[in-house]
Design a protein around this motif. Sequence first.
Motif, PDB file in Angstrom:
ATOM      1  N   ILE A 142      -2.363 -34.668 -32.135  1.00 42.76           N
ATOM      2  CA  ILE A 142      -2.362 -33.830 -30.937  1.00 42.76           C
ATOM      3  C   ILE A 142      -1.114 -32.967 -30.883  1.00 42.76           C
ATOM      4  N   THR A 143       0.048 -33.562 -31.109  1.00 43.47           N
ATOM      5  CA  THR A 143       1.286 -32.791 -31.041  1.00 43.47           C
ATOM      6  C   THR A 143       1.410 -31.829 -32.215  1.00 43.47           C
ATOM      7  N   THR A 144       0.858 -32.202 -33.356  1.00 44.68           N
ATOM      8  CA  THR A 144       0.879 -31.283 -34.500  1.00 44.68           C
ATOM      9  C   THR A 144       0.149 -29.992 -34.178  1.00 44.68           C
ATOM     10  N   LEU A 145      -0.826 -30.066 -33.289  1.00 45.30           N
ATOM     11  CA  LEU A 145      -1.521 -28.853 -32.869  1.00 45.30           C
ATOM     12  C   LEU A 145      -0.537 -27.839 -32.288  1.00 45.30           C
ATOM     13  N   ILE A 146       0.479 -28.331 -31.556  1.00 46.86           N
ATOM     14  CA  ILE A 146       1.469 -27.421 -30.978  1.00 46.86           C
ATOM     15  C   ILE A 146       2.288 -26.761 -32.078  1.00 46.86           C
ATOM     16  N   SER A 147       2.850 -27.582 -32.972  1.00 43.72           N
ATOM     17  CA  SER A 147       3.702 -27.012 -34.024  1.00 43.72           C
ATOM     18  C   SER A 147       2.903 -26.125 -34.972  1.00 43.72           C
ATOM     19  N   ASP A 148       1.675 -26.519 -35.309  1.00 41.68           N
ATOM     20  CA  ASP A 148       0.865 -25.694 -36.204  1.00 41.68           C
ATOM     21  C   ASP A 148       0.517 -24.363 -35.560  1.00 41.68           C
TER      22      ASP A 148
END
Length: 419
Positions: A365-371
Amino acid sequence: MVGLGGDDAEKRTRLRRMKAVATGFLLGAAVVWIVFLLWERNGGPGFTGYVRAAAEAGMVGALADWFAVTALFRHPLGIKIPHTALIPRKKDQLGQSLSGFVGDNFLAPSVVGDKLRAARISARVGGWLCAPGNAARVTAELATVVRGAVTVLRDDEIQEVVDQAVTRRVVAQPWGPPLGRLLAGVLADGSHRRLVDLICDRAYDWVRNNHETVSALVSRQAPSWSPRFVDGLIGDRLYAEALSFAWAVKSDPDHPMRKAIDRFLVSFAADLQDDPDTGERVEAIKRQLLEHPDVQALISRAWTTGKAMLLDAAEDPSSQLRLRVTDGVARFGERLDNDPELREKIDGWVVDAAGYIVGRYSREITTLISDTVERWDGDEASRKIELQVGRDLQFIRINGTIVGSLAGVVIYTVGELLV
């Protein structure tokens, strides 16, 4: 391209207006500095030094804050000074930091669990469902979902799924052993005796009501030279024996015929489970049954018929299906409203489910932000972010001018007192 939403044209206008105001403070300080500097050098009164110092410090503060605000979004004056244009250069690191911050402070299982417990979801749901009309609303929404799901499904695809998931599995499974076990269970508890009783009753009734049929059968089978009255006597005798036998079987639960039927059924149940020849015959009957055109047509119509029934029930608010669903939803709401143990259990399920999800998938879920941030163009991201927060940052420039001016007066006054 970064899609941050909002009325970009209006925000752009407000940003330009605030930039102009902040620049106006800088230019105003510059004008005051020039005027009072010239006045002071040409024999002006003593206060001109204080005003000149305030204006000078105000310009320094305004320029310093302009540099600081500008350095966030671009290189000031296009000069590639180190540690400027922070957002375009550091957007990936900012995205990763934001991703980690969200994961540590918002998606931690303990944080999510505490929030869900404090929300008392089950109590709120129960109270809402108990309110008049809400259970019917839930049922109506469920009916809408069902109609939408059923409508978008293609009949040929569903038929293929039914064929693969049901029909082929039924064909693939041998019928003999399950039928044998079922029959053995029925024989063990004596449930078959009612069927045997029914057959014996019907057999006796048939014999009793078909005297002429028995007599005609004897006449057809008798030799041509046999006298008719002899055939009649033989027919009557056979009929009487058959009627007597049928009555004995009907009235005597321990009749040898009944026992013979029981032995046959027990043997047949065992053969169904263990005898290969019997199993093969059952499989042949199964294949003939399933390949029969009427059976195939029935299987093909199963989804169409079920779909029509489901849609009709979902459309009709007075259908038994919707009424029962509404009643079930209302009773569930009452239980939630009145049963603390049930509420605690459901809240525990919700917390456990949410904890499992965030514990297992928070990284994704948080990787969605960084990606997402990594896919942004640096300059475009900088422009979009400035459009959102740049107007408020202009107050830093204004405050820098004012605070710098006050600091300049204080410093000049201390200097005058000391000297």
